[in-house]
Write a protein that holds these residues in place. Structure first.
Motif, PDB file in Angstrom:
ATOM      1  N   LYS A   4       0.781  -1.230   0.000  1.00 31.08           N
ATOM      2  CA  LYS A   4       0.000   0.000   0.000  1.00 31.08           C
ATOM      3  C   LYS A   4       0.816   1.286   0.000  1.00 31.08           C
ATOM      4  O   LYS A   4       0.380   2.279  -0.558  1.00 31.08           O
ATOM      5  N   ASP A   5       2.004   1.273   0.620  1.00 31.07           N
ATOM      6  CA  ASP A   5       2.778   2.516   0.637  1.00 31.07           C
ATOM      7  C   ASP A   5       4.268   2.202   0.765  1.00 31.07           C
ATOM      8  O   ASP A   5       4.676   1.043   0.794  1.00 31.07           O
ATOM      9  N   GLU A   6       5.056   3.276   0.859  1.00 30.36           N
ATOM     10  CA  GLU A   6       6.506   3.105   0.923  1.00 30.36           C
ATOM     11  C   GLU A   6       6.923   2.257   2.127  1.00 30.36           C
ATOM     12  O   GLU A   6       7.812   1.393   2.013  1.00 30.36           O
ATOM     13  N   MET A   9       6.452  -1.277   1.400  1.00 30.28           N
ATOM     14  CA  MET A   9       7.449  -1.765   0.440  1.00 30.28           C
ATOM     15  C   MET A   9       8.766  -2.074   1.147  1.00 30.28           C
ATOM     16  O   MET A   9       9.417  -3.094   0.875  1.00 30.28           O
ATOM     17  N   PRO A  31       7.628   0.584 -14.013  1.00 30.78           N
ATOM     18  CA  PRO A  31       7.936   1.918 -14.535  1.00 30.78           C
ATOM     19  C   PRO A  31       8.770   2.760 -13.567  1.00 30.78           C
ATOM     20  O   PRO A  31       8.950   2.386 -12.406  1.00 30.78           O
ATOM     21  N   SER A  33       9.839   5.155 -10.803  1.00 26.72           N
ATOM     22  CA  SER A  33       9.228   5.439  -9.498  1.00 26.72           C
ATOM     23  C   SER A  33       8.205   4.403  -9.050  1.00 26.72           C
ATOM     24  O   SER A  33       7.375   4.685  -8.193  1.00 26.72           O
ATOM     25  N   LYS A  36      11.062   0.209  -7.038  1.00 28.53           N
ATOM     26  CA  LYS A  36      12.085  -0.845  -7.137  1.00 28.53           C
ATOM     27  C   LYS A  36      13.222  -0.596  -6.141  1.00 28.53           C
ATOM     28  O   LYS A  36      13.598  -1.486  -5.369  1.00 28.53           O
ATOM     29  N   THR A  37      13.752   0.630  -6.163  1.00 27.52           N
ATOM     30  CA  THR A  37      14.866   0.935  -5.259  1.00 27.52           C
ATOM     31  C   THR A  37      14.401   0.901  -3.805  1.00 27.52           C
ATOM     32  O   THR A  37      15.148   0.492  -2.911  1.00 27.52           O
ATOM     33  N   THR A  38      13.170   1.297  -3.576  1.00 24.23           N
ATOM     34  CA  THR A  38      12.619   1.252  -2.213  1.00 24.23           C
ATOM     35  C   THR A  38      12.614  -0.183  -1.688  1.00 24.23           C
ATOM     36  O   THR A  38      13.011  -0.449  -0.545  1.00 24.23           O
ATOM     37  N   SER A  55      20.441   5.244  -5.537  1.00 23.17           N
ATOM     38  CA  SER A  55      19.982   4.560  -6.739  1.00 23.17           C
ATOM     39  C   SER A  55      21.165   4.447  -7.689  1.00 23.17           C
ATOM     40  O   SER A  55      21.825   5.436  -7.976  1.00 23.17           O
ATOM     41  N   GLU A 102      17.574  -3.805 -11.298  1.00 23.69           N
ATOM     42  CA  GLU A 102      16.471  -2.989 -11.792  1.00 23.69           C
ATOM     43  C   GLU A 102      16.603  -2.832 -13.307  1.00 23.69           C
ATOM     44  O   GLU A 102      17.696  -2.788 -13.827  1.00 23.69           O
ATOM     45  N   GLY A 126      -2.385   4.743  -5.874  1.00 21.99           N
ATOM     46  CA  GLY A 126      -1.001   4.977  -5.461  1.00 21.99           C
ATOM     47  C   GLY A 126      -0.336   3.763  -4.847  1.00 21.99           C
ATOM     48  O   GLY A 126       0.884   3.743  -4.679  1.00 21.99           O
ATOM     49  N   ALA A 127      -1.120   2.758  -4.477  1.00 20.84           N
ATOM     50  CA  ALA A 127      -0.522   1.516  -3.982  1.00 20.84           C
ATOM     51  C   ALA A 127       0.191   0.826  -5.148  1.00 20.84           C
ATOM     52  O   ALA A 127       0.050   1.224  -6.309  1.00 20.84           O
TER      53      ALA A 127
END
Ligand code: ATP
Ligand code: MG
Length: 145
Positions: A4-6, A9, A31, A33, A36-38, A55, A102, A126-127
């Motif tokens: 659902k959010d950062e 993640m 895509p 943002s 992936k990096t999170t 990143s 990535e 936004g999730a």
């Protein structure tokens, strides 16, 4: 799986850290943002990394070789020619390290058929939706708990 959010993640990345083994390859599609990096930040934190996780969009490869297992975080977004892959030295990671990639589709072909292939999609609210192609090596470890 819905993330659902950062914070969620990062938590998922930490869970993945509990399942990871030397020699694993994890690819992260989705895509710009998508998160992936999170996810990688959570994974590295779960393996005991303290500090920043830049990143690797420009460096292409960021090694975390003090971790056990050591992790190489790779971002192929800026690869223009799949031949550039050979120059990154990823073959040296060997069976003891973990490769997290990535933008794997920028390698031009499926360079890592054995990978746990994760895809992130941005939902209307936004999730993120996470889907996985789970190879034989991950049977019994997926989904991570
Ligand atoms: N559910 C979510 N999971 C992850 N990040 C989220 C989520 N919802 C919003 N975000 C935000 O989306 C952004 C994700 O950025 P991140 O750098 O992780 O993406 P990326 O997929 O690595 O992008 P790039 O392709 O540019 O490398 C962050 O700003 C984060 O706060
Ligand atoms: Mg990224």
């Amino acid at each position: 799986m819905r993330i659902k959010d950062e914070k969620a993640m990062l938590a998922f990345g930490r869970k993945l850290a509990g399942a990871i083994r030397p020699g694993d390859v994890v690819t992260l599609s989705g895509p710009l943002s998508a998160g992936k990096t999170t996810l990688v930040r959570g994974l590295l934190a779960g393996l005991g990394h303290r500090g920043e996780v830049p990143s690797p969009s420009f460096a292409l490869v960021q090694p975390y070789d003090m971790l056990r297992p050591p992790v190489w975080h790779v971002d192929l977004y800026r690869i223009e020619d799949p031949a550039e892959l050979d120059e990154l030295g990823l073959d040296d990671v060997g069976g003891e390290g973990v490769l997290v990639v990535e933008w794997p589709e920028h390698s031009g072909h499926r360079a890592w058929p054995q990978a746990l292939a994760l895809s992130l999609e941005v939902l209307d609210d936004g999730a993120r939706a996470l889907t996985a192609r789970v190879p034989a090596a991950w049977e019994g470890r997926w989904p991570p708990r």
